[in-house]
Motif scaffolding. Sequence first.
Motif, PDB file in Angstrom:
ATOM      1  N   MET A 220       0.838  -1.206   0.000  1.00 53.21           N
ATOM      2  CA  MET A 220       0.000   0.000   0.000  1.00 53.21           C
ATOM      3  C   MET A 220       0.869   1.250   0.000  1.00 53.21           C
ATOM      4  N   GLY A 221       1.975   1.218   0.733  1.00 49.49           N
ATOM      5  CA  GLY A 221       2.859   2.376   0.790  1.00 49.49           C
ATOM      6  C   GLY A 221       3.541   2.676  -0.522  1.00 49.49           C
ATOM      7  N   GLU A 222       3.594   1.674  -1.407  1.00 46.49           N
ATOM      8  CA  GLU A 222       4.241   1.865  -2.703  1.00 46.49           C
ATOM      9  C   GLU A 222       3.240   2.078  -3.834  1.00 46.49           C
ATOM     10  N   MET A 223       1.941   1.995  -3.501  1.00 50.63           N
ATOM     11  CA  MET A 223       0.925   2.057  -4.539  1.00 50.63           C
ATOM     12  C   MET A 223       0.739   3.481  -5.032  1.00 50.63           C
ATOM     13  N   THR A 234      -1.131   5.090   2.847  1.00 49.36           N
ATOM     14  CA  THR A 234      -0.706   4.026   3.758  1.00 49.36           C
ATOM     15  C   THR A 234      -1.914   3.399   4.447  1.00 49.36           C
ATOM     16  N   ALA A 235      -1.682   2.239   5.022  1.00 48.94           N
ATOM     17  CA  ALA A 235      -2.711   1.536   5.783  1.00 48.94           C
ATOM     18  C   ALA A 235      -2.080   0.942   7.033  1.00 48.94           C
ATOM     19  N   SER A 236      -2.856   0.877   8.095  1.00 50.78           N
ATOM     20  CA  SER A 236      -2.444   0.227   9.338  1.00 50.78           C
ATOM     21  C   SER A 236      -3.260  -1.044   9.511  1.00 50.78           C
ATOM     22  N   ALA A 237      -2.717  -1.977  10.293  1.00 55.29           N
ATOM     23  CA  ALA A 237      -3.411  -3.251  10.470  1.00 55.29           C
ATOM     24  C   ALA A 237      -3.313  -3.736  11.906  1.00 55.29           C
ATOM     25  N   GLY A 238      -4.420  -4.329  12.379  1.00 58.54           N
ATOM     26  CA  GLY A 238      -4.460  -5.002  13.669  1.00 58.54           C
ATOM     27  C   GLY A 238      -4.773  -6.464  13.451  1.00 58.54           C
ATOM     28  N   LEU A 239      -4.052  -7.328  14.119  1.00 58.88           N
ATOM     29  CA  LEU A 239      -4.159  -8.768  13.888  1.00 58.88           C
ATOM     30  C   LEU A 239      -4.483  -9.481  15.192  1.00 58.88           C
ATOM     31  N   ALA A 256      -5.685  -3.839  18.585  1.00 57.74           N
ATOM     32  CA  ALA A 256      -4.390  -3.937  17.904  1.00 57.74           C
ATOM     33  C   ALA A 256      -4.277  -2.875  16.812  1.00 57.74           C
ATOM     34  N   LEU A 257      -5.378  -2.626  16.106  1.00 58.01           N
ATOM     35  CA  LEU A 257      -5.376  -1.584  15.069  1.00 58.01           C
ATOM     36  C   LEU A 257      -5.149  -0.207  15.691  1.00 58.01           C
ATOM     37  N   LEU A 258      -5.797   0.063  16.810  1.00 59.74           N
ATOM     38  CA  LEU A 258      -5.577   1.342  17.499  1.00 59.74           C
ATOM     39  C   LEU A 258      -4.116   1.491  17.926  1.00 59.74           C
ATOM     40  N   SER A 259      -3.528   0.385  18.339  1.00 62.18           N
ATOM     41  CA  SER A 259      -2.115   0.421  18.727  1.00 62.18           C
ATOM     42  C   SER A 259      -1.232   0.747  17.530  1.00 62.18           C
ATOM     43  N   ALA A 260      -1.563   0.168  16.371  1.00 62.55           N
ATOM     44  CA  ALA A 260      -0.792   0.456  15.159  1.00 62.55           C
ATOM     45  C   ALA A 260      -0.901   1.937  14.796  1.00 62.55           C
ATOM     46  N   LYS A 261      -2.095   2.499  14.955  1.00 60.97           N
ATOM     47  CA  LYS A 261      -2.275   3.924  14.667  1.00 60.97           C
ATOM     48  C   LYS A 261      -1.456   4.775  15.656  1.00 60.97           C
ATOM     49  N   ALA A 262      -1.480   4.379  16.929  1.00 57.86           N
ATOM     50  CA  ALA A 262      -0.797   5.151  17.968  1.00 57.86           C
ATOM     51  C   ALA A 262       0.722   5.099  17.825  1.00 57.86           C
ATOM     52  N   HIS A 263       1.225   4.036  17.207  1.00 55.68           N
ATOM     53  CA  HIS A 263       2.672   3.877  17.072  1.00 55.68           C
ATOM     54  C   HIS A 263       3.188   4.331  15.709  1.00 55.68           C
ATOM     55  N   ARG A 265       1.325   4.545  12.571  1.00 52.88           N
ATOM     56  CA  ARG A 265       0.610   4.124  11.364  1.00 52.88           C
ATOM     57  C   ARG A 265       1.528   3.377  10.391  1.00 52.88           C
ATOM     58  N   ALA A 266       0.910   2.890   9.296  1.00 50.88           N
ATOM     59  CA  ALA A 266       1.631   2.144   8.252  1.00 50.88           C
ATOM     60  C   ALA A 266       2.407   0.980   8.852  1.00 50.88           C
ATOM     61  N   ARG A 267       1.764   0.266   9.791  1.00 51.27           N
ATOM     62  CA  ARG A 267       2.420  -0.848  10.455  1.00 51.27           C
ATOM     63  C   ARG A 267       1.377  -1.867  10.858  1.00 51.27           C
ATOM     64  N   VAL A 268       1.857  -3.034  11.315  1.00 42.17           N
ATOM     65  CA  VAL A 268       0.987  -4.127  11.780  1.00 42.17           C
ATOM     66  C   VAL A 268       1.250  -4.345  13.251  1.00 42.17           C
ATOM     67  N   GLU A 269       0.182  -4.422  14.027  1.00 45.38           N
ATOM     68  CA  GLU A 269       0.302  -4.745  15.449  1.00 45.38           C
ATOM     69  C   GLU A 269      -0.554  -5.983  15.745  1.00 45.38           C
ATOM     70  N   ARG A 270      -0.022  -6.856  16.599  1.00 42.32           N
ATOM     71  CA  ARG A 270      -0.739  -8.058  16.988  1.00 42.32           C
ATOM     72  C   ARG A 270      -1.434  -7.833  18.323  1.00 42.32           C
TER      73      ARG A 270
END
Length: 274
Positions: A220-223, A234-239, A256-263, A265-270
């Motif tokens: 997504m970051g390269e699109m 960019t996109a963030s993801a919670g798993l 987990a998604l909120l954590s990705a946004k807080a840290h 963005r543009a990342r995955v958090e479990r």
Amino acid sequence: MATSPTDLVIKTDRRGHIVHATPASASLGMAFAGDPVGRHLLELVHHSYTDIVLAEHCLALAGSTGSGWIEILSVGQDGAEQWMEMKLGGVPEGDGVLGILRSTEDRRALENRLFVAAMTDPLTNLTNRNAFVRMLGHLVETSSPGHLALFDLDHFRTINLRHGHSGGDRVLIAFARLLRSLLRADDILSRIDGGTFGVLLPDSSENQARDACERVVAAMGEMDVAAHRGHRLTASAGLAPFADSADATLRAAELALLSAKAHGRARVERARYA
């Protein structure tokens, strides 16, 4: 029994053999060489419906109204099958049964189209939140292994404000295509709200699910989406792994998604379970 020109009206003797029929079998697509006179009623019916049709025939002979209209799978002379509804009733003399058969294929097709429409997001053609919640519930209730991923397009409101809703729609469509291209055919993709997408990853280990999410976020970051050149999308993801309930699973992925946004963005958090 009110009928239409496309109804097949039959009369059987007490043993179920057809002694009279209107010439409607061809219009129903049943492929009989002429009217089905001389055939047994059960020759028109798939074997899985034999018992219920026999029961209705017996009730009609006894003067009962039976179950009214029943849906059956009919079988034509060429073996072709189609869904029909049937109604059987006794005749005043008590020497046989009258029946009506009419096709339900058009009604079933309409019902299927309405069902698909009710479960589909019209913009991306992914399943919608209603379908997503049902499928998640089914996977959890059957104790299926796997993970839930929630993706959210970063700063999606800003995209809509800057480029209009048509620009936002182009981003949503592009992201849906990206998900289809990077994830497995068995993964279940849904747009569940605004710029948020849910992905059910059945039979996936933690590493497999995380790798899949990171591929999507990186891509997504390269699109490069038309009308958004010069602006990084960019996109963030919670798993989260499937938990004891659909609500618990969804809540864990949301956190987990909120954590990705807080840290950043543009990342995955479990998800972190207590």
